[in-house]
Scaffold this motif. Sequence first.
Motif, PDB file in Angstrom:
ATOM      1  N   VAL A  73       0.860  -1.193   0.000  1.00  0.00           N
ATOM      2  CA  VAL A  73       0.000   0.000   0.000  1.00  0.00           C
ATOM      3  C   VAL A  73       0.896   1.242   0.000  1.00  0.00           C
TER       4      VAL A  73
ATOM      5  N   HIS B 236      -1.506   6.306   0.714  1.00  0.00           N
ATOM      6  CA  HIS B 236      -2.798   5.649   0.932  1.00  0.00           C
ATOM      7  C   HIS B 236      -2.912   5.005   2.313  1.00  0.00           C
TER       8      HIS B 236
ATOM      9  N   ASP C 253      -5.414  -3.599  -4.041  1.00  0.00           N
ATOM     10  CA  ASP C 253      -6.291  -3.116  -5.102  1.00  0.00           C
ATOM     11  C   ASP C 253      -7.499  -2.391  -4.529  1.00  0.00           C
TER      12      ASP C 253
ATOM     13  N   ARG D 110      -6.418   1.159  -3.406  1.00  0.00           N
ATOM     14  CA  ARG D 110      -6.184   2.036  -4.560  1.00  0.00           C
ATOM     15  C   ARG D 110      -7.500   2.430  -5.217  1.00  0.00           C
TER      16      ARG D 110
ATOM     17  N   TRP E 139      -9.221   6.140  -5.649  1.00  0.00           N
ATOM     18  CA  TRP E 139      -9.483   6.613  -7.017  1.00  0.00           C
ATOM     19  C   TRP E 139     -10.956   6.974  -7.167  1.00  0.00           C
TER      20      TRP E 139
ATOM     21  N   GLN F 212      -6.884  -2.542 -15.448  1.00  0.00           N
ATOM     22  CA  GLN F 212      -6.173  -3.378 -14.485  1.00  0.00           C
ATOM     23  C   GLN F 212      -6.080  -4.819 -14.977  1.00  0.00           C
TER      24      GLN F 212
END
Length: 380
Positions: free
Chosen positions: A54, A58, A278, A281, A285, A305
């Motif tokens: 990470v 984040h 994931d 993120r 986003w 992705q």
Amino acid sequence: MDLECDLAIIGGGLSGGLIALAFAALRPEVRLLLIEQGEEPGGNHIWSFFDGDVAEAHRWLVDPLVAHRWPQGHAVHFPGHSRRLGTPYNSVTAVHFAVSLRCKLGERLLTNARVTDMSSSHVQLADGRHIAAAAVIDARGAGDLGALRCGWQKFVGHSVRCAEPHGMDRPVIMDATVDQIDGYRFVYLLPWDDRTIFIEDTYYSDSPDLDVAAIGRRIAAYAEERGWRGSVVHREQGVLPVVHGGDFDRYWPEHDSVARAGVKAGLFQPMTGYSLPDAARFALWLADQPLDGLASATRAYAKAQWRKGGYYRMLGRMLFGAAVPDQRWRIFERFYRLDPFLIQRFYAGRSTAADRLRILCGKPPVPIRSAMRTLWNPPA
């Protein structure tokens, strides 16, 4: 009683919960509802990650959820190789996750709320409540896995409260010195405190079938061999797809008008099944996106992705298509002889071009003919 919100998040698992927390922190003006069919969000899971998984920018999102941290790093054991690695390791438990969500969301968290129908602008609950929403995102676990070609990572885990200290000071990510059964088998260990240890018996298998009772007996035998006598205070189990091919457009049809997140969107590391990096993120986003057109935006993100994951799917094909099942451990033993920073980038899904060449170069721990046949005849 009908409800109204700007964003309805269906599914209070890891992905849905992180989205809710990201919006609550970054866009408090957005009226959101996190809708979970169970009594508590998070279910019965442990999510773990290495520090490198990470990004520092984040970490504020996930650090408050961490129930256990091992700054001293972790270890791996194979028949011919043991190693300690210095990368710190972290675990998020479902209980800690649920408490955090309840504290942050309050009445914006709906539990025992089973969804019977939905669209991009509404959610219908089994108790008769109707939710009108400006946007809806579906984060309820896997979609149509028939569209994907998968091996399986499956596991049963027991937390054991030992009568005496167990003597473990750090996690063991893989202990593959155990008998190889049903593919690649290893035991995963997390020492919660000096007397409580989580023992997970894990398999990289061709089948998703999970014999919980038999694996439970293997866990008990493993603990007995190490002198860990005590009582089981927690149990969990799971089956994760290890995706090595498939059709993204079938998994998530372009005409689907509902946005997706998490495994439902195909957002996980294909080779390991890891989802937390994931999910973090994606949540951050998403919090930066307009709510209009959320379905097309999230699908475009997930498809990008998917394309980036092609290398890891190729490795999955090698593992499941070329390696003899009870010799799969050799692939991981060889991998764990490589540079620790390469290993860290691999788990984070950020392998460099040089990393990818290094992983494949040299004498492969699988039969050459099988490896070539697997690569020459890839699945869709």
